[in-house]
Design a protein around this motif. Structure first.
Motif, PDB file in Angstrom:
ATOM      1  N   HIS A  36     108.049  22.034  53.211  1.00 10.73           N
ATOM      2  CA  HIS A  36     107.453  22.926  52.204  1.00 10.73           C
ATOM      3  C   HIS A  36     106.082  22.409  51.765  1.00 10.73           C
ATOM      4  CE1 HIS A  36     110.989  25.317  51.902  1.00 10.73           C
ATOM      5  NE2 HIS A  36     111.711  24.491  51.160  1.00 10.73           N
ATOM      6  N   PHE A  37     105.942  21.092  51.706  1.00 10.07           N
ATOM      7  CA  PHE A  37     104.724  20.496  51.165  1.00 10.07           C
ATOM      8  C   PHE A  37     103.660  20.284  52.236  1.00 10.07           C
ATOM      9  CE2 PHE A  37     108.153  19.612  48.290  1.00 10.07           C
ATOM     10  CZ  PHE A  37     107.589  19.858  47.057  1.00 10.07           C
ATOM     11  N   THR A  38     104.074  19.932  53.442  1.00  6.81           N
ATOM     12  CA  THR A  38     103.090  19.755  54.503  1.00  6.81           C
ATOM     13  C   THR A  38     102.458  21.092  54.902  1.00  6.81           C
ATOM     14  OG1 THR A  38     104.862  19.851  56.157  1.00  6.81           O
ATOM     15  CG2 THR A  38     104.138  17.669  55.435  1.00  6.81           C
ATOM     16  N   SER A  39     103.169  22.190  54.680  1.00  9.55           N
ATOM     17  CA  SER A  39     102.639  23.520  55.007  1.00  9.55           C
ATOM     18  C   SER A  39     102.066  24.238  53.787  1.00  9.55           C
ATOM     19  CB  SER A  39     103.740  24.381  55.635  1.00  9.55           C
ATOM     20  OG  SER A  39     104.810  24.556  54.716  1.00  9.55           O
ATOM     21  N   ASP A  40     102.161  23.613  52.606  1.00  7.68           N
ATOM     22  CA  ASP A  40     101.686  24.217  51.353  1.00  7.68           C
ATOM     23  C   ASP A  40     102.376  25.556  51.073  1.00  7.68           C
ATOM     24  OD1 ASP A  40     100.043  24.021  49.034  1.00  7.68           O
ATOM     25  OD2 ASP A  40      98.680  25.515  49.879  1.00  7.68           O
ATOM     26  N   ILE A 399      79.617  22.944  49.208  1.00  4.40           N
ATOM     27  CA  ILE A 399      80.321  22.208  50.248  1.00  4.40           C
ATOM     28  C   ILE A 399      81.371  23.158  50.812  1.00  4.40           C
ATOM     29  CG2 ILE A 399      81.695  20.177  50.844  1.00  4.40           C
ATOM     30  CD1 ILE A 399      80.564  18.763  48.422  1.00  4.40           C
ATOM     31  N   GLU A 400      81.236  23.499  52.085  1.00  2.51           N
ATOM     32  CA  GLU A 400      82.130  24.475  52.702  1.00  2.51           C
ATOM     33  C   GLU A 400      83.309  23.782  53.371  1.00  2.51           C
ATOM     34  OE1 GLU A 400      79.595  26.444  55.502  1.00  2.51           O
ATOM     35  OE2 GLU A 400      79.069  28.021  54.063  1.00  2.51           O
ATOM     36  N   VAL A 401      84.507  24.304  53.142  1.00  3.79           N
ATOM     37  CA  VAL A 401      85.696  23.852  53.868  1.00  3.79           C
ATOM     38  C   VAL A 401      85.685  24.536  55.231  1.00  3.79           C
ATOM     39  CG1 VAL A 401      88.224  23.843  53.904  1.00  3.79           C
ATOM     40  CG2 VAL A 401      87.006  23.453  51.749  1.00  3.79           C
ATOM     41  N   MET A 402      85.774  23.738  56.303  1.00  2.00           N
ATOM     42  CA  MET A 402      85.584  24.260  57.642  1.00  2.00           C
ATOM     43  C   MET A 402      86.882  24.471  58.418  1.00  2.00           C
ATOM     44  SD  MET A 402      82.403  24.660  57.608  1.00  2.00           S
ATOM     45  CE  MET A 402      82.146  25.114  59.326  1.00  2.00           C
ATOM     46  N   GLY A 403      87.996  24.083  57.833  1.00  2.91           N
ATOM     47  CA  GLY A 403      89.268  24.252  58.535  1.00  2.91           C
ATOM     48  C   GLY A 403      90.423  23.857  57.645  1.00  2.91           C
ATOM     49  N   GLU A 404      91.615  23.914  58.204  1.00  2.90           N
ATOM     50  CA  GLU A 404      92.817  23.590  57.444  1.00  2.90           C
ATOM     51  C   GLU A 404      92.892  22.086  57.152  1.00  2.90           C
ATOM     52  OE1 GLU A 404      95.924  25.730  56.525  1.00  2.90           O
ATOM     53  OE2 GLU A 404      93.969  26.677  56.234  1.00  2.90           O
ATOM     54  N   PRO A 405      93.351  21.709  55.957  1.00  9.77           N
ATOM     55  CA  PRO A 405      93.563  20.284  55.686  1.00  9.77           C
ATOM     56  C   PRO A 405      94.796  19.773  56.427  1.00  9.77           C
ATOM     57  CG  PRO A 405      94.397  21.592  53.866  1.00  9.77           C
ATOM     58  CD  PRO A 405      93.739  22.558  54.814  1.00  9.77           C
ATOM     59  N   ARG A 406      94.837  18.482  56.658  1.00  7.01           N
ATOM     60  CA  ARG A 406      96.066  17.823  57.103  1.00  7.01           C
ATOM     61  C   ARG A 406      96.678  17.147  55.884  1.00  7.01           C
ATOM     62  NH1 ARG A 406      94.230  14.423  60.628  1.00  7.01           N
ATOM     63  NH2 ARG A 406      94.582  12.439  59.545  1.00  7.01           N
ATOM     64  N   ARG A 407      97.880  17.563  55.553  1.00 13.67           N
ATOM     65  CA  ARG A 407      98.505  17.121  54.314  1.00 13.67           C
ATOM     66  C   ARG A 407      99.424  15.924  54.547  1.00 13.67           C
ATOM     67  NH1 ARG A 407      97.571  21.336  50.640  1.00 13.67           N
ATOM     68  NH2 ARG A 407      96.797  23.207  51.712  1.00 13.67           N
ATOM     69  N   PHE A 412     106.770  13.673  47.414  1.00 18.42           N
ATOM     70  CA  PHE A 412     106.550  12.938  46.167  1.00 18.42           C
ATOM     71  C   PHE A 412     105.091  13.029  45.730  1.00 18.42           C
ATOM     72  CE2 PHE A 412     105.859   8.861  43.844  1.00 18.42           C
ATOM     73  CZ  PHE A 412     106.707   9.117  42.776  1.00 18.42           C
ATOM     74  N   VAL A 413     104.184  12.719  46.637  1.00 16.20           N
ATOM     75  CA  VAL A 413     102.758  12.865  46.375  1.00 16.20           C
ATOM     76  C   VAL A 413     102.246  14.064  47.159  1.00 16.20           C
ATOM     77  CG1 VAL A 413     100.493  11.856  46.823  1.00 16.20           C
ATOM     78  CG2 VAL A 413     102.282  10.482  45.767  1.00 16.20           C
ATOM     79  N   LYS A 414     101.586  14.977  46.466  1.00 15.15           N
ATOM     80  CA  LYS A 414     101.033  16.174  47.103  1.00 15.15           C
ATOM     81  C   LYS A 414      99.570  15.866  47.421  1.00 15.15           C
ATOM     82  CE  LYS A 414     100.581  20.156  44.828  1.00 15.15           C
ATOM     83  NZ  LYS A 414      99.292  20.755  45.201  1.00 15.15           N
ATOM     84  N   GLY A 415      99.355  15.438  48.649  1.00  6.88           N
ATOM     85  CA  GLY A 415      98.035  14.943  48.966  1.00  6.88           C
ATOM     86  C   GLY A 415      97.534  15.338  50.335  1.00  6.88           C
ATOM     87  N   TYR A 416      96.372  14.785  50.666  1.00  7.95           N
ATOM     88  CA  TYR A 416      95.637  15.152  51.880  1.00  7.95           C
ATOM     89  C   TYR A 416      95.317  13.917  52.706  1.00  7.95           C
ATOM     90  CZ  TYR A 416      94.746  19.299  48.996  1.00  7.95           C
ATOM     91  OH  TYR A 416      94.891  20.397  48.184  1.00  7.95           O
TER      92      TYR A 416
END
Length: 425
Positions: A36-40, A399-407, A412-416
């Motif tokens: 659930h968290f890795t896919s947001d 600052i433009e986001v150019m693609g999907e983040p890798r989470r 426990f920690v919702k991060g990148y």
């Protein structure tokens, strides 16, 4: 998002997740699934629980049975009641997965009073208002240097070049840790908190452990060098010299607290810096308003922390039968406070699913916790966020986001772990 295909894929995932969340029987809900968290895609699952079953019992999961507390006020009630709800490692600790261990080897976050209070008191002066004011010029100088080295008009990893670099420099300063090894500190956090892939082999798990230990061992050398040295204000000296956290010449307690402060000092700020950029991508008007009026950062910074909710959950264990939200939780049962859900509770936070940089009550969130376990470094996290975004706003129109983040692979920690971006030249 500059990557239109990525934006479409994200919208498709969100739609599919919503359909699944509202078609799955409540008795089959397991919101702690890492996927659930890795896919947001965790948002609709928590939305439904808040509406239909805000204190929910999951009977079967890879972590065992657990209660989910998803509404703001119920989270505050549990978090503030340390007598009924234990954080101690011997009772399971603070993560949904059990963490059993002897008292001497645990950090103060996995202790109950009075041991918790005595150990926390050792490091509290470092994070005072005076301490933060003294650190701000150095943080600003370093943030400016990091930002001035960023390339214009080409894609780079924002997490690596900005978020990780700034927080690792700050942690190295707080610990007086070898500056050339500072990147070990966020790496320690990621290895400690990220979960292995489901198909990880025993060899993979052994490799993780082998990678982790060399990162931790330098702290033993620093303990030996400072435990009998002159008094100093860095965290390692404080922890190794105070009788409460030193406990004779056994470094186990010290290492537990070093791990806690490494994780806490890295993750809140690091992932909120990146989360802010993601929010500004979806709400470009917010970025424009901040550039026109940087004083709005006073309310925007706590809104960033609420929006990102870098700590997704904290767990407690019931020490007696207790009622929460109309449900009876039995002694010994596992209770998970989902901060990430409480921070989207519209019963308390108006328009909680919108990123609003000038909220009337921006600090009305549960991201730092409540009660005796409220984040000891919350002032430092907010100050770093404010300074880095003040410096970004001075320099870059966009600052433009150019693609999907890798989470980060964690519930426990919702991060990148990575985020490709480009600064408009």
């Amino acid at each position: 998002m500059a990557d239109d295909a990525g934006a479409i894929a994200r919208n498709d995932r969100a739609k599919e997740a919503r359909e699944r969340a509202y078609s799955t029987p409540l008795e089959d809900f397991n919101v702690a699934q890492v996927s659930h968290f890795t896919s947001d895609t965790h948002w609709p699952w928590f939305e439904r629980l808040r509406r239909e079953d805000p204190v929910h019992y999951c009977r079967d999961s890879e972590f065992g049975p657990y209660w989910s507390v998803t509404r703001f006020q119920d989270i505050v009630a549990v978090d503030s009641n340390h007598e009924a709800f234990s954080s101690a490692a011997e009772n399971g600790g603070v993560m949904v997965a059990d963490e059993y261990g002897p008292n001497d080897a645990t950090s103060f976050i996995t202790l109950d009073p009075p041991d918790h209070d005595a150990q926390r008191r050792v490091v509290t002066p470092t994070f005072s208002s005076a301490g933060m004011a003294a650190m701000e010029p150095l943080i600003r100088q370093r943030a400016a240097a990091i930002l001035d080295e960023l390339p214009l008009g080409e894609t780079f990893d924002f997490v690596d070049r900005v978020s990780v670099e700034l927080t690792s420099q700050m942690l190295a300063t707080l610990f007086d840790y070898p500056f050339d090894q500072r990147r070990n500190l966020p790496r320690i956090s990621d290895l400690a908190l990220s979960q292995p892939e489901p198909d990880a082999s025993p060899a993979d798990l052994a490799a993780r452990h082998a990678a982790f230990m060399p990162l931790v061992m330098p702290f033993i050398g620093l303990w030996d060098a400072r435990k009998d040295g002159p008094p100093a204000s860095d965290l390692i000296s404080l922890l190794s010299q105070d009788p409460v956290t030193r406990k004779g010449d056994n470094p186990e307690r010290y290492l537990g607290n070093v791990m806690l402060l490494t994780i806490a000092g890295s993750d809140t700020t690091r992932h909120s810096i990146t989360g802010a950029l993601m929010a500004f991508q979806d709400y470009p008007d917010a970025y424009d308003r901040l550039r026109a009026n940087p004083s709005l950062l006073e309310s925007a910074v706590p809104e960033i922390v609420r929006w990102q909710s870098p700590v997704a959950h904290m767990r407690r264990t019931a020490m007696r039968d207790v009622e929460v939200g109309g449900k009876t939780i039995r002694k010994g049962e596992r209770v998970v406070m989902w901060y990430v859900s409480g921070n989207r509770d519209e019963a308390v936070i108006a328009e909680a699913d919108r990123f609003i940089i000038d909220r009337e009550r921006p600090r009305q969130h549960v991201a730092f916790g409540f009660g005796i376990h409220r984040c000891v470094g919350n002032r430092l996290a907010e100050m770093q966020l404010r300074v880095v975004w003040e410096e970004i706003l001075k320099r870059f129109e966009r600052i433009e986001v150019m693609g999907e983040p890798r989470r980060l692979r964690s519930n426990f920690v919702k991060g990148y772990e990575a985020l490709p971006v480009r600064i408009v030249a």
